[in-house]
Structures are given as structure tokens and as C-alpha cells.
Design an enzyme around this catalytic site. Sequence first.
Site, short mmCIF file in Angstrom:
data_model
loop_
_atom_site.label_atom_id
_atom_site.label_comp_id
_atom_site.label_asym_id
_atom_site.label_seq_id
_atom_site.Cartn_x
_atom_site.Cartn_y
_atom_site.Cartn_z
CG PHE A 129 19.25 -6.66 -5.63
CD1 PHE A 129 19.22 -6.13 -4.35
CD2 PHE A 129 19.12 -8.04 -5.75
CE1 PHE A 129 19.07 -6.93 -3.22
CE2 PHE A 129 18.96 -8.85 -4.64
CZ PHE A 129 18.93 -8.31 -3.37
CG HIS A 130 15.60 -3.25 -10.00
ND1 HIS A 130 14.23 -3.46 -9.92
CD2 HIS A 130 16.15 -4.46 -10.29
CE1 HIS A 130 13.98 -4.73 -10.15
NE2 HIS A 130 15.13 -5.36 -10.38
CD GLN A 131 21.87 -1.42 -7.17
OE1 GLN A 131 21.68 -1.99 -8.24
NE2 GLN A 131 22.26 -2.07 -6.09
#
Length: 574
Positions: A513-515
Site C-alpha cells: 500500500f505504498h503507491q
Amino acid sequence: MFDKGTNPLAAGDILNALEAALYRGRIGRRRFMQLALATGASLSAARAMAQEGGDAAITQLYNAQNLADSYDYIVVGSGSGGATVAGRLGETGASVLVLEAGDTDQIEAVLNPAMWPTNLRGERDWGHTADATDKVNGRQLILPMGKVVGGGSSINVQIWARGHKNDFDMWAAEAGDDAWSYDNVLEIYKRIEDWQGTPDADRRGSGGRVWVEQVQDPNPVAPAMLTACESVGIPAYADMNGVMMEREGGAALANVRIKDGRRVNVPQSYLYPVLKQGNVTLLTGTEAMTLIMEGTTCKGVNFVHDGQMKSARATRVILAAGAINTPKMLMLSGIGPKAELDRIGVEARVDLPGVGQNFQDHVLVAGCIWEYKEALPPRNSLAEATFFWKSDGALDGPDMQPFQIEVPYATEVTGPAYTPPAGAWTLSPGLVRPKSRGRVYLESSDPMAQAKVDAQFLSHPDDLKTVVHAIELCREIGNSDAMKDFVKREVMPGALSPAEMQDFAKNAAGTYFHQSCTCKMGRDEMSVVDGKLSVYGVEGLTIADASIMPRATTGNTMAPTVMIGERAADILLA
């Protein structure tokens, strides 16, 4: 704060709810005082909270009902970058409007560190999903992003990972600006931190606004994993953000943004202290639509609030909506690849081919799982130990970051296939230097339609190779003698053939979840912002979120995004 004889956890939960009600104007100061004292809070503490919360609530209610036509600054998004830059700008007395699509962060699901999984795919998540691809066996990986005050710092796992030295030296080279080098970035981190661990004057700060501590009273499985890492040649360190991240990597207990058992998101450190000032307005439930453009100059923002289309102008607009929504807003406003804009019927004002390109996210495999001999409850944020290591000694920094997760962590494919028991723990292989590159794109010019993400996870053959290497390394660690007291059996994946292990990797792949990286900083034709974070070809527009990263940092992205917000504020206030 609490008298002896009270239950601190229960009292703290009640006080959290009261504080939230006060900030939102649902109860008055007098009623808050009565109820806070009933929980066991001291009179002085209750008075201070009532004064601050009451002032903030009254001010924000007035400001929301009396929006100005123009502001010095409009900040789109209250996540790690947006809250930081808005708070810094607000301290100067400048008028600042912060637009946040989500609602309050003052709720149990955010404040309780262990409840972060309940925020995913719910009302506090934008609900993005990557396009299906055969590189992950036709699966559509979820891409959670915070739709709440605090953004990802309110819904993700509270890990404070500053990044590797070489990340920032690479950024500085890309930008042609030494202000982004590790030595200069380190000074920002030292300036803002209030580090509670072993003192390190060369690398850690104390007394700053950003509380950071090492996980407290960890589950015994976490320090055991550090010993297991040492048994396979990965050194253990006392601090995951110290000298370890100037070297080849190592293993450590996690740095977290948790204080007194509560999540400390970024707005609590930056934005809340200025909300009682009349010059800062945090407008929740407000979705930004497009930029107000006059020629190639950004003059403000069009947004929807309480179901009505409104607009406000500003001397400077700061986009901090995240690596999916920031390029979306740019493209809807005519800033982006001309061919893409022509396709959806948006007039191209500034042809910037890099907008939406270069999409990156860290891959997190779910996962390598072992059943406990005797089940132990998870602690803190369920994830307390990690390691950074190289899959190839020739690399300039670690490309793997597995994390130990103290519950069984599987995907919609591997879960049913292996049926892990509840009393189990996971070592999740992680890829933090992906070579695969995706893109964010639009299917229409409708501002209410979600942007699409062609993430291209594992499309580069080296990425799949590294993920398989990380799985085998995690299996070696989990099956080592150092972990035997915590292992009844290996649940998954077990020993597999090379082809079977690749298939498992594709079925188990997820994201951290590190876009990031979709409006990258640099000097080539695909760069969107320069070293000052100004958008090329556009006046009056700054970007201050993870989208500006040329390459994703080595590790969780909250800390470097806060640093980006700090740099943006330094630049704007220079």
C-alpha cells in the site's frame, strides 16, 4: 492522567471518543469536562483538552460555514504530505484551506493501532484496485489509500521507515538539486523527530514534533526473528533507521508512530495544533474535482462540499492527494500526456507526458506462515519486526524488506488453498526496489469516476526472481533453530519446485500500500516536477506527496512523505 483504580485502556477509549465529539462540535466544553473527569482524567488535563478542542471545534465550524473566496494556499489532501505542509504554512499566519474527501480520524478504528486492517476496503479507503494481469495469475490486487483525515497515516501500519541513504542521493541526482541528498534529508528528519529509543546524535532527533518509538513490549516472536536473521547472516541492529540504513541492511524491531497505546497520525503532529487558529480551515467530506486554470496558471480548485459544487482561489495550490488522485486531478485539468487527454476529451493545456506514468508500489507477499506451538496474541500494530537485505550483492542498497506479521496473512487464493489456522504467524516477503513500472490513467473526463491503475506488478522478470528469492530466504529464517519454540509446523508454502514457487509467488503477491512515483521529480522529458516541487509548465502549482518520488524509497513510505511535505514548506516559505 488517570487516577489509580481506573482501567486506563477503557478510560482512554472513552476519552478518545469524547475528544472526537468535542473537536466535531457534538458536545460542548462543559459537558466534555464532566464526562472526562468521570473517566478519571485529571482536572488540569481535562481543562487543557476542553480549551484546545473547544476552540478548534468552534473555529472550524465557523470557517466551514463562511468559506472565503480566496486563500493564500489551498492544500488538496490531509495525508502525510498534505497535513505536514498545511500545518507548516498555517503556523506562519497564512490563510490555508485544506480539502479532505474523507471524514474524521478521531475514531477507534484509526486510533487503536491493532485495528488498522478494519479500515481497508471500507469507508476510509478509496477502494482502488489494479487492473488484472497474467503476471499475478489474472488477479486484481487491491490498492488501499486513506480517505480520511490523515490519509495513509490513519489506515496503514504506523511504521516510521525513513528510507536508505542511496534513495535520497539518487533523488538528488535526478533533480539536479543537492537539497534532496541524504545528508540534507537527514537534517530534516533530525529536526522533526522526537525519537524515544537509544540516542544517536548523528542520525536521530529529539524534542521535535514527530513522536517515534520502538515497539513496546513486543510479542516474543519478534525478537526471536532477529536472532533467526542473524543465524542466516543478516545482522541485527538496535534501530531500523540508524546506521543500518546507510549500509547493506539488517534486521530490527520496528519504529512506530504509537504513543501510550494510540496511533499518532501525521495530522496530530502538524495539523491539529493550528486548527484553533482562524487562518486554517480543514474542510472534510470535500472532494476536489479540478484545478481552476487561466491559461497555464493555476488559480484555485473546484470541489464538491455537502453535495454542492464550489470553488476557491489561491495564490498557490498544493496537490497532496496521493499517487493515484494527484495525477487524476492534473489530467482532468488539462495537464498530462496530450494523447491521453485527447482520448478522454480533455483540452490539453500543458503537455506533460510523465503525468500518471512511472507508477510503483512495493510488493508484499502473503505470505510464509507457521502455526504456533502455543498461540500468542499480536501486539502493537500486529507487525513488530522487519529486515532489509540484498538479493544480489552488487546492488547499491537492499531490495527486499520482509515483515513479520503476528497473525496469518494470506490472499484470496493462498488462504483457501492452505487454510492457515488462527493461531499462526507470518513472515511476509517484501520487494522494495521493484523494476516493474505501471501507470495511472483515466477512462473518462467524469471527475467522480475513479482513476484506473495498470500497475504491472511482477512484469519485469527480475521482480519475480527477487520475490522468489525472498520467499526462500523467509522460509530459511522461519524454519531455523532460533524459531523452533514458536513453530509447530510450516503451513505455507512448504518446499516447492521452481515452477511451483513462481506460481505461488504470483498467487500470494499483494502490495505494501505504498503507491508512489506517478508525478516524478527530475529533469528528463518524463518528469512532472522540478527540484522545487513545482509542476513543469504551470504557474502556482506544487505537488507534495509520494507521487513526486523518482523511485520508491526503500521501506514504508509515510516518513519520506512527511519529509517531502517539510521540503515543500521550506521551499514555499523560503
